[in-house]
Design an enzyme around this catalytic site. Structure first.
Site, PDB file in Angstrom:
ATOM      1  N   HIS A 247      41.727  55.370  19.735  1.00 35.39           N
ATOM      2  CA  HIS A 247      40.259  54.609  19.799  1.00 35.39           C
ATOM      3  C   HIS A 247      40.540  53.466  20.341  1.00 35.39           C
ATOM      4  O   HIS A 247      39.999  52.637  21.236  1.00 35.39           O
ATOM      5  CB  HIS A 247      40.165  54.661  18.722  1.00 35.39           C
ATOM      6  CG  HIS A 247      39.525  53.852  17.450  1.00 35.39           C
ATOM      7  ND1 HIS A 247      40.483  54.270  16.497  1.00 35.39           N
ATOM      8  CD2 HIS A 247      38.892  52.541  17.344  1.00 35.39           C
ATOM      9  CE1 HIS A 247      40.002  53.502  15.096  1.00 35.39           C
ATOM     10  NE2 HIS A 247      39.335  52.551  15.809  1.00 35.39           N
TER      11      HIS A 247
ATOM     12  N   HIS B  61      47.604  52.193  15.948  1.00 36.27           N
ATOM     13  CA  HIS B  61      46.968  51.261  17.154  1.00 36.27           C
ATOM     14  C   HIS B  61      47.659  49.953  16.828  1.00 36.27           C
ATOM     15  O   HIS B  61      48.274  50.476  18.027  1.00 36.27           O
ATOM     16  CB  HIS B  61      45.541  50.560  16.685  1.00 36.27           C
ATOM     17  CG  HIS B  61      44.911  51.922  15.744  1.00 36.27           C
ATOM     18  ND1 HIS B  61      43.820  53.185  16.450  1.00 36.27           N
ATOM     19  CD2 HIS B  61      44.201  51.727  14.342  1.00 36.27           C
ATOM     20  CE1 HIS B  61      44.066  53.823  15.191  1.00 36.27           C
ATOM     21  NE2 HIS B  61      43.661  53.241  14.582  1.00 36.27           N
TER      22      HIS B  61
ATOM     23  N   GLY C 220      34.618  68.969  13.989  1.00 33.21           N
ATOM     24  CA  GLY C 220      34.794  68.906  12.672  1.00 33.21           C
ATOM     25  C   GLY C 220      32.831  67.718  12.896  1.00 33.21           C
ATOM     26  O   GLY C 220      32.614  66.594  12.855  1.00 33.21           O
TER      27      GLY C 220
ATOM     28  N   GLU D 206      41.424  43.745   7.765  1.00 37.48           N
ATOM     29  CA  GLU D 206      40.561  44.491   7.319  1.00 37.48           C
ATOM     30  C   GLU D 206      39.468  44.016   6.298  1.00 37.48           C
ATOM     31  O   GLU D 206      40.566  43.938   5.225  1.00 37.48           O
ATOM     32  CB  GLU D 206      40.598  46.040   7.708  1.00 37.48           C
ATOM     33  CG  GLU D 206      40.865  47.210   8.785  1.00 37.48           C
ATOM     34  CD  GLU D 206      40.580  48.240   8.917  1.00 37.48           C
ATOM     35  OE1 GLU D 206      39.895  49.128   9.256  1.00 37.48           O
ATOM     36  OE2 GLU D 206      41.481  48.553   8.210  1.00 37.48           O
TER      37      GLU D 206
HETATM   38  C1  BG6 Z   1      41.053  54.288  11.768  1.00 37.20           C
HETATM   39  C2  BG6 Z   1      41.971  53.895  10.420  1.00 37.20           C
HETATM   40  O1  BG6 Z   1      42.292  54.588  12.822  1.00 37.20           O
HETATM   41  O2  BG6 Z   1      41.157  52.797  11.766  1.00 37.20           O
HETATM   42  C3  BG6 Z   1      41.110  53.061   9.593  1.00 37.20           C
HETATM   43  O3  BG6 Z   1      42.296  55.627  10.278  1.00 37.20           O
HETATM   44  C4  BG6 Z   1      40.578  51.846   9.972  1.00 37.20           C
HETATM   45  O4  BG6 Z   1      41.920  53.487   8.309  1.00 37.20           O
HETATM   46  C5  BG6 Z   1      40.052  52.032  11.315  1.00 37.20           C
HETATM   47  O5  BG6 Z   1      39.753  51.168   9.536  1.00 37.20           O
HETATM   48  C6  BG6 Z   1      40.099  50.823  11.945  1.00 37.20           C
HETATM   49  O6  BG6 Z   1      39.256  50.970  13.394  1.00 37.20           O
HETATM   50  P1  BG6 Z   1      38.013  49.178  14.076  1.00 37.20           P
HETATM   51  O7  BG6 Z   1      38.142  50.138  15.088  1.00 37.20           O
HETATM   52  O8  BG6 Z   1      37.075  49.813  12.880  1.00 37.20           O
HETATM   53  O9  BG6 Z   1      38.870  48.548  13.810  1.00 37.20           O
END
Ligand code: BG6
Length: 487
Positions: free
Chosen positions: A175, A237, A12, A213
């Site tokens: 992440h 998350h 990817g 967001e």
């Molecule tokens: C991702 C989601 O896992 O996390 C996205 O698929 C989201 O939709 C993103 O925008 C948010 O990550 P961060 O690090 O910007 O808070």
């Protein structure tokens, strides 16, 4: 832990995540001298491309996504020489043989494979690697989400990979676990003496977790529609944050001890039903509005058709164990919110008995609140009661803030991309910040109960204008309990 892998194989590699996060992270690790000598990055995608053409793309991505003061021509030229590009279509076995040739002679020094592809390709890719002889005892495999769309499909994905890799070779990426502020929750809870004795139903009234967001669909139509905020953000998350906030203290900071505690608490989440989703959950979808002064369109307009996918979800959750009995956890996340803001709020209970009370007079006494801002700012604020200076006989109390700005306390330290930590740990074989199979399954079990409840109760999305914290029912969800969201 063993020697760090000498080869990193990325599937990817032409995708968005690779350009925005993975290559800039690898570059940063190189710039800080954290990659092993003679490190090789084999990048793979479906398009045909020469090594040089791909290296150019990587350098363009670095210039675009690294802060200007971080990009250095010399480091970038060294980085280029580490990268090779090999086109691979998961359905074509001969292309895996070509891949194996690239890695020839290096396997015993460790191979870390990173799957940043749609999950439908995980198992065929793993099979291709196996057939090409690329899976050795020290080969590791990292997988991006989504791992399935429900418990059954996540089991299929995990079975597919699990047939070829042992669990201690599998690194499931969330992440958020790579973010400093999320790791700092462990430091806050277990590196300080004053929180843990109060961290339970005896002293805590409720907890709020918000991940807001401002962005909308961001061109991710094909992925997002039909998935929605519950699967995209809560399943992974938010539940990971929740598990770190609520788990029992692990005996030590190691992968087994930490993940054992997380899974226990995830399994204690009270399942929802068609009855409870009606009062304990809200689904929303953004309509046109303004976010931070900018006019934006609605979800259905971006999509080009009506849809029942939620872009906002609010939940009232309970953890049925000894520590958390009766404490509501209010969780919410959404797109097109007024601010990009992730935080945890711990609302403590009132003091047991107020000594300040006088008939007919308010004293200003409020319960304590702890606010942990994860992003974009990074701080911990404790709201405590203080006497307002003055000679009045009646003591007046006022909330003052003990404010720890992590940005200020650690000024001068570069804020790292979450993926830097995760890639480094993958190369080193440390699974502490990766999600174990039983955690993913516990997460899905709870999420499935909500989705099933929504289906059975026929709960449709409620509209909210972009630039708001979700539909009004999300406010009612918490206010009927006498609390309110911290915006
Ligand atoms: C991702 C989601 O896992 O996390 C996205 O698929 C989201 O939709 C993103 O925008 C948010 O990550 P961060 O690090 O910007 O808070």
């Amino acid at each position: 832990m063993t020697e760090p892998s000498a080869t990193f194989l990325l599937f990817g590699a032409t995708g968005d995540l690779a350009r925005r996060m993975i290559f800039p992270s690898l570059y940063n690790l190189l710039a800080d001298g954290l990659l092993p000598d003679d490190f090789l990055i084999v990048a793979s995608g479906r398009s045909e491309m020469s090594d040089d053409a791909f290296r150019e793309e990587v350098c363009a991505a670095l210039r675009q996504f690294l802060p200007a003061d971080r990009y250095d021509d010399e480091v970038a030229s060294q980085f280029r020489t580490m990268i090779g590009y090999q086109p691979v279509d998961a359905a074509k076995p001969d292309q895996f043989a070509a891949l194996a040739q690239r890695i020839d002679g290096r396997l015993e020094r460790g191979l870390s494979v990173y799957l940043s592809t749609p999950p439908s390709l995980f198992a065929p890719t793993a099979q291709g690697l196996a057939d090409a002889g690329l899976i050795a005892a020290n080969t590791r495999i990292a997988m991006e989400k989504p791992i399935g769309k429900d418990l059954a499909s996540s089991k299929q994905v995990n079975d597919g990979i699990g047939a070829l890799f042992a669990e201690d070779q599998i690194f499931r990426v969330d992440h958020y676990l790579g973010k400093e502020t999320v790791q700092n929750l462990l430091a806050l809870r277990f590196g300080n003496v004053m929180f843990e004795p109060l961290w339970n139903t005896g002293a805590i009234d409720h907890v709020q977790i918000t991940v807001g967001e401002t962005v909308g669909l961001e061109g991710r139509v094909s992925y997002y529609d039909g998935v929605g905020a519950l699967r995209d953000m809560v399943q992974n998350h938010i539940l990971q944050i929740l598990s770190i906030i609520t788990m029992e203290p692990p005996a030590r900071m190691d992968p087994t001890a930490v993940r054992d505690e997380k899974v226990k608490v995830l399994r204690s989440l009270r399942p929802m039903t068609a009855e409870t989703v009606k009062t304990n959950s809200v689904r929303g979808q953004y309509t046109p509005g303004a976010v931070q002064g900018e006019i934006v369109t609605g979800y259905a307009d971006e999509l080009g058709q009506p849809s029942d996918t939620e872009t906002f979800v609010a939940l009232k959750a309970y953890i049925d164990n000894w520590r958390w009995q009766g404490v509501p956890f209010y969780l919410r996340t959404g797109k097109r919110m007024p601010a990009r803001q992730s935080e945890i709020l711990i609302q403590f209970k009132p003091v047991r008995h107020s000594i300040f009370w006088r008939a007919g007079h308010g004293t200003g006494l409020e319960p304590n609140t702890l606010i942990i801002r994860l992003q974009p700012e990074e701080y911990i604020r404790l709201l405590i009661m203080s006497k307002r200076p003055g000679l009045e006989r009646q003591v007046h109390l006022e909330e003052v803030t003990l404010d720890v700005s992590l940005t200020a306390a650690f000024a001068g330290q570069r804020r790292r991309i979450a993926y830097e930590r995760l890639i480094l740990d993958l190369l080193a074989g440390d699974q502490t910040l990766f999600v174990r199979r039983d955690e993913v399954e516990a997460q899905w079990t709870w999420i499935d109960s909500i989705i099933d409840g929504w289906k059975e109760a026929n709960m449709k999305v409620a509209p909210y204008s972009s630039g708001n914290w979700g539909p009004s029912s999300a406010i009612a969800l918490i206010e009927r309990d006498g609390a309110s969201w911290h915006d």
